[in-house]
Design a protein around this motif. Structure first.
Motif, PDB file in Angstrom:
ATOM      1  N   TYR A   1      30.941  45.797  72.487  1.00  0.00           N
ATOM      2  CA  TYR A   1      31.238  45.544  71.080  1.00  0.00           C
ATOM      3  C   TYR A   1      31.547  46.858  70.370  1.00  0.00           C
ATOM      4  O   TYR A   1      30.896  47.883  70.610  1.00  0.00           O
ATOM      5  CB  TYR A   1      30.036  44.872  70.426  1.00  0.00           C
ATOM      6  CG  TYR A   1      30.143  44.689  68.934  1.00  0.00           C
ATOM      7  CD1 TYR A   1      30.872  43.635  68.404  1.00  0.00           C
ATOM      8  CD2 TYR A   1      29.525  45.574  68.065  1.00  0.00           C
ATOM      9  CE1 TYR A   1      30.976  43.464  67.027  1.00  0.00           C
ATOM     10  CE2 TYR A   1      29.617  45.414  66.693  1.00  0.00           C
ATOM     11  CZ  TYR A   1      30.344  44.362  66.188  1.00  0.00           C
ATOM     12  OH  TYR A   1      30.444  44.197  64.833  1.00  0.00           O
TER      13      TYR A   1
ATOM     14  N   GLU B   1      36.125  44.513  63.932  1.00  0.00           N
ATOM     15  CA  GLU B   1      35.226  44.265  65.058  1.00  0.00           C
ATOM     16  C   GLU B   1      36.032  43.860  66.279  1.00  0.00           C
ATOM     17  O   GLU B   1      36.997  43.094  66.171  1.00  0.00           O
ATOM     18  CB  GLU B   1      34.226  43.156  64.714  1.00  0.00           C
ATOM     19  CG  GLU B   1      33.311  43.497  63.566  1.00  0.00           C
ATOM     20  CD  GLU B   1      32.316  42.386  63.261  1.00  0.00           C
ATOM     21  OE1 GLU B   1      32.499  41.263  63.778  1.00  0.00           O
ATOM     22  OE2 GLU B   1      31.361  42.639  62.509  1.00  0.00           O
TER      23      GLU B   1
ATOM     24  N   LEU C   1      35.170  42.428  70.234  1.00  0.00           N
ATOM     25  CA  LEU C   1      34.107  41.914  71.091  1.00  0.00           C
ATOM     26  C   LEU C   1      34.678  41.500  72.438  1.00  0.00           C
ATOM     27  O   LEU C   1      35.657  40.750  72.494  1.00  0.00           O
ATOM     28  CB  LEU C   1      33.438  40.708  70.426  1.00  0.00           C
ATOM     29  CG  LEU C   1      32.410  39.939  71.255  1.00  0.00           C
ATOM     30  CD1 LEU C   1      31.162  40.779  71.488  1.00  0.00           C
ATOM     31  CD2 LEU C   1      32.060  38.621  70.575  1.00  0.00           C
TER      32      LEU C   1
END
Length: 285
Positions: free
Chosen positions: A242, A261, A263
């Protein structure tokens, strides 16, 4: 999530902590026995990360609020008040104080992210005034915050291989990009724009923009921007699966600084990665 340009604060309340190794190893798969309040403070000089997992005896909730251990969230019809009292890991230090978020309006929702309707995401208040008052460390600011909820009926790694997400303040509201890659090979690209009342506004789908991987763990990153150009201003989190970053890009015709973000759920599935997680995510029963 709140930021004022120099510092940022992320708070997530989990019932069934989706990134918990203890939850993955628990044969009963009881979500109420794997709760946590994740608090991450990003400062100009240093960060603080808290994510202590707790059992069902530490959870209480009703229609107006939730408490997990010493921290709580309460809604009074006007403001969401978050009371924090958490400890960092692996080196103990405190994050203690109060955060108040004032949504100007609630958006329509939720959005379904997978093909079977098992994972739902609702960006309820994408751009809301917030007041942060921390006694430990001593910090206080006012800024703009983002509030959302997620609900799932199955492990994330069963449905998705990876995703990227970013949110940026606009002159009137916020833009959110969510690019999901499903395990069946399909995908979903969401380009959303909301004004400060929560009403949805038109936005032209931005163009794909390449980003460099993170420096240490080499987590792949990508995003979208009106002019197909974006840059990493700061990397907040660089972990095996992450990454959280601050970007420079252009959305809805405006120069913006999105929080981004990335992931990788394939990496998260790796047993070695899960064995590393208790180092940052201790558990108390």
């Amino acid at each position: 999530m709140s930021e004022d340009g120099r510092q940022g604060l992320t708070i997530i309340a989990f019932i069934g902590s989706v990134f918990s190794p203890y939850y993955a190893w628990d044969a009963s798969r009881d979500p109420f026995d794997h709760c946590a309040v994740n608090v991450v403070l990003y400062g100009e000089r240093a960060n603080r990360f808290c994510m202590t997992e707790r059992g069902r005896g530490s959870l209480s909730r009703d229609a107006a609020g939730i408490r997990i251990g010493p921290s709580a969230m309460a809604w009074d019809g006007t403001a969401l008040t978050v009371t924090l009292d958490e400890v960092t890991a692996p080196i103990p230090s405190r994050v203690r104080g109060t955060v108040r978020l004032y949504p100007g309006g609630i958006t329509p929702g939720p959005f379904t992210l997978d093909a079977h309707g098992q994972h739902r995401w609702w960006p309820m208040a994408p751009s809301s005034p917030v007041e942060v008052d921390l006694s430990e460390p001593g910090l206080r600011w006012r800024g703009t915050a983002y509030f959302d909820t997620n609900h799932g009926d199955a492990p994330l790694a069963d449905a998705f291989t990876r995703w990227t997400w970013c949110r940026a303040d606009l002159s009137d509201g916020a833009a959110i990009l969510y690019d999901v890659h499903r395990r069946d090979g399909s995908g979903q690209n969401l380009s959303l724009r909301f004004d400060r009342t929560g009403a949805r506004r038109d936005i032209s789908p931005p163009l794909a923009a390449a980003l460099p991987p993170t420096r240490f763990w080499r987590v792949p990153r990508s995003t979208r921007s009106d002019d197909a150009r974006a840059a990493v201003v700061r990397t907040f989190e660089d972990t095996p699966f992450y990454a959280r970053s601050l970007l420079s890009a252009k959305l809805a015709g405006e120069a913006v600084r999105p929080v981004h973000e990335s992931l990788s759920l394939d990496r998260f599935r790796n047993p070695l990665v899960r064995l590393m997680l208790p180092f940052r995510m201790p558990r108390r029963t």
